[in-house]
Scaffold this active site. Structure first.
Site: not given
Ligand code: G6Q
Length: 553
Positions: A209, A215, A270-271, A356, A387, A515
């Site tokens: 986003k 990463e 994001g989630r 989260e 198991h 972070k």
């Molecule tokens: C989810 C969070 C988080 C996010 C990641 C990736 O609700 O906001 O998991 O999706 O940190 O972020 P970007 O899409 O900005 O790389």
């Protein structure tokens, strides 16, 4: 709308406290023995899914008090505010409208009076057309070859959803390219994937986003270097990289043609984003029809959530049972046990979605919540879990509620496996509930000819109390439609629990500090000036730096 502040002295909360001692007075098995209709009374169906919550320590009085709590906490009003596009994510001043992503044109979702559906539908259609062009081989790599491998590079919300769903719906993916997911900055992840791929036939989907996530950008840079090192020209980047992002400038600076950038909006967390262009990799995997069916399944659950009364509303019921188990019976975790190997990533997906969102200690008004919030979410598919950790579920010192998730029809053609799988899932929920009495163990051992001494010694070990709660969620199958409905069910459960606790389920400030600190420590490891650290952190940095410097020498 403003949320009512949380109040453990409220009539509904006090009614539930008064009912708490009764919860264990009658064991679950006895509740069933006394009421032939119990399973039907405490089950509900919507969007093709059935939730059986009858194996929980509740009765009609508890359920009525829980529903009264939902009414008292104005869950229906908050739901309407959510659907009306109000900025309910107040710490980030954002609306929360992922439901729009799976709604049809004309559904009327709006933010600040502006209809979001035309933009949603435009991106959806563009993204699905692109997915089909990759699947069909019409979209080619720089040298004109069809794409055989797609690598989704993203993390968190830009990874977990499409990764989980690609695995869940692998049976729908015939004819498409192979899918790979890289999220971790640990180079083992990317190196392990790239080793087996050819640059000429590989497409990278950079899903971020913000297009700044450490990463993802590290992995994207390494993937681009891999492509260029293999001798492809810079111009090839535009054929082998596409982006899912809102940050056009950064996308363009990376070398991606913004014509191949698929956007979304700040009202998509994001989630909650797998329904947006973040689902591009999934759309490439399952094709346009599969992706549309997934959206439709979720939309059916959205409609149910929006329209059904609280007492018959699946997400509301799932949330209320969870709150009863967490806040009144004190159970600290929730095990997710999908009896479906393709749902192996579902526990990880729900971990992010629930933990989260609702792993928070303060209410929206900044005051402490004052009662336990999100339980620890964990799990593994059955029957594997049986198991491994099910021993603790049956005889451990903590009671752990379980969500059993059972698709009734498999996506494979092997005979008889599914009968055994379903039998095991159903047997586990029964075993957790009925347990095994000392008397039953004694008779069994006596019938097997064991001596009286041996029986006395073994009985305590082989007895288990039972009376352990679970939900069972039945899916007709593991189709895109069923999966969409299942995920939307949990999304709305999370919203309802957030509303019940008075917290903001849509921010995630708790992940920021680590972070920030990592940025400073990464600079130190590269030779930058030492920061102010405690003794443990300073010693760990020194040892890590020595190892990195050694390797560089
Ligand atoms: C989810 C969070 C988080 C996010 C990641 C990736 O609700 O906001 O998991 O999706 O940190 O972020 P970007 O899409 O900005 O790389």
């Amino acid at each position: 709308m403003t949320r009512p502040s949380f109040d453990t002295h409220s009539p509904a909360w006090r009614a539930l406290e008064a009912l708490r001692p009764g919860a264990h007075a009658t064991p679950l098995a006895q509740r069933f023995a006394a009421d032939a209709d119990r399973a039907a009374r405490f089950s509900a169906t919507a969007a093709g899914l059935t939730l059986d919550y009858s194996k929980n320590a509740l009765d009609e009085a508890v359920l009525a008090a829980l529903v009264a709590l939902a009414a008292e906490r104005q869950v229906d009003g908050l739901r309407d505010a959510l659907l009306a596009g109000e900025r309910i994510n107040r710490t980030e001043n954002r609306a929360v409208l992922h439901m729009a992503l799976r709604a049809p044109q004309g559904a009327g979702f709006a933010v600040d009076g502006v209809d979001v559906m035309p933009a949603v539908v435009a991106v959806r259609e563009r993204m699905l057309a692109f997915a089909e062009s990759v699947r069909s081989g019409e979209w080619t790599g720089h040298g004109g070859e069809a794409i055989r491998d797609v690598v989704n590079i993203g993390i968190g919300g830009s990874d977990l959803g499409p990764r989980m769903a690609c695995e869940a719906l692998a049976a729908e993916a015939a004819g498409g390219p192979r899918m790979h997911f890289v999220s971790n900055v640990d180079g083992h992840a990317l190196a392990g994937v790239l080793d087996a791929l050819q640059p000429e036939t590989t497409l990278f989907v950079i899903a971020s986003k913000t297009f700044t996530t450490l990463e993802t950008m590290r992995n994207a840079d390494s993937a681009r270097a891999w492509l260029l090192d293999a001798g492809l020209p810079r111009a090839a980047i535009a054929r082998h990289f596409v982006a899912v992002s809102t940050h056009a400038e950064a996308v363009s600076a990376f070398g991606i043609d913004t014509a191949n950038m698929f956007g979304f909006w700040d009202w998509v967390g994001g989630r909650f984003s797998m329904w947006s262009a973040v689902g591009l990799s999934l759309a490439i995997a399952v094709g346009e029809a599969g992706f549309r069916a997934l959206l439709d399944g979720a939309h059916q659950m959205d409609r149910h959530f929006a329209e059904a009364p609280l007492a018959a509303n699946l997400p509301v019921l799932l949330a209320l049972v969870g709150l009863w188990n967490r806040d009144f019976l004190g159970y600290p975790s929730l095990c997710i046990a999908p009896y479906a190997e393709p749902l192996a990533r579902l526990p990880a997906y729900l971990q992010q979605l629930e933990m989260e969102s609702n792993g928070k200690s303060v209410r929206l008004d900044g005051e402490a919540v004052g009662v336990p919030t999100c339980p620890v979410i964990w799990g593994e598919p059955g029957t594997n879990g049986q198991h491994a950790f099910f021993q603790l579920l049956h005889q451990g010192t903590d009671v752990v509620p379980v969500d059993f998730i059972l698709p009734l029809r498999p996506s494979h053609g092997l005979p008889d496996h599914h009968r055994l799988l379903l039998a095991n899932g159903i047997a586990q929920s029964k075993a957790l509930m009925v347990g095994r009495s000392a008397e039953a163990v004694r008779s069994e051992l006596a019938a097997a000819g064991r001596s009286a001494d041996e029986i006395a010694r073994l009985v305590p070990h082989r007895t288990f109390a039972g009376n352990r709660p679970s939900n069972t969620i039945l899916l007709p199958d593991l189709s895109p439609r069923s999966l969409g409905a299942l995920i939307a069910l949990y999304e709305h459960k999370v919203f309802v629990q957030g509303a019940l606790w008075g917290i903001n389920s849509f921010d995630q400030w708790g992940v920021e500090l680590g972070k920030q600190l990592a940025g400073g420590i990464a600079d130190e490891l590269a030779g930058g000036p030492a920061g102010a650290h405690d003794g443990s952190t300073a010693a760990l940095i020194a040892r890590a730096k020595a190892a990195l410097d050694d390797d560089a020498a």
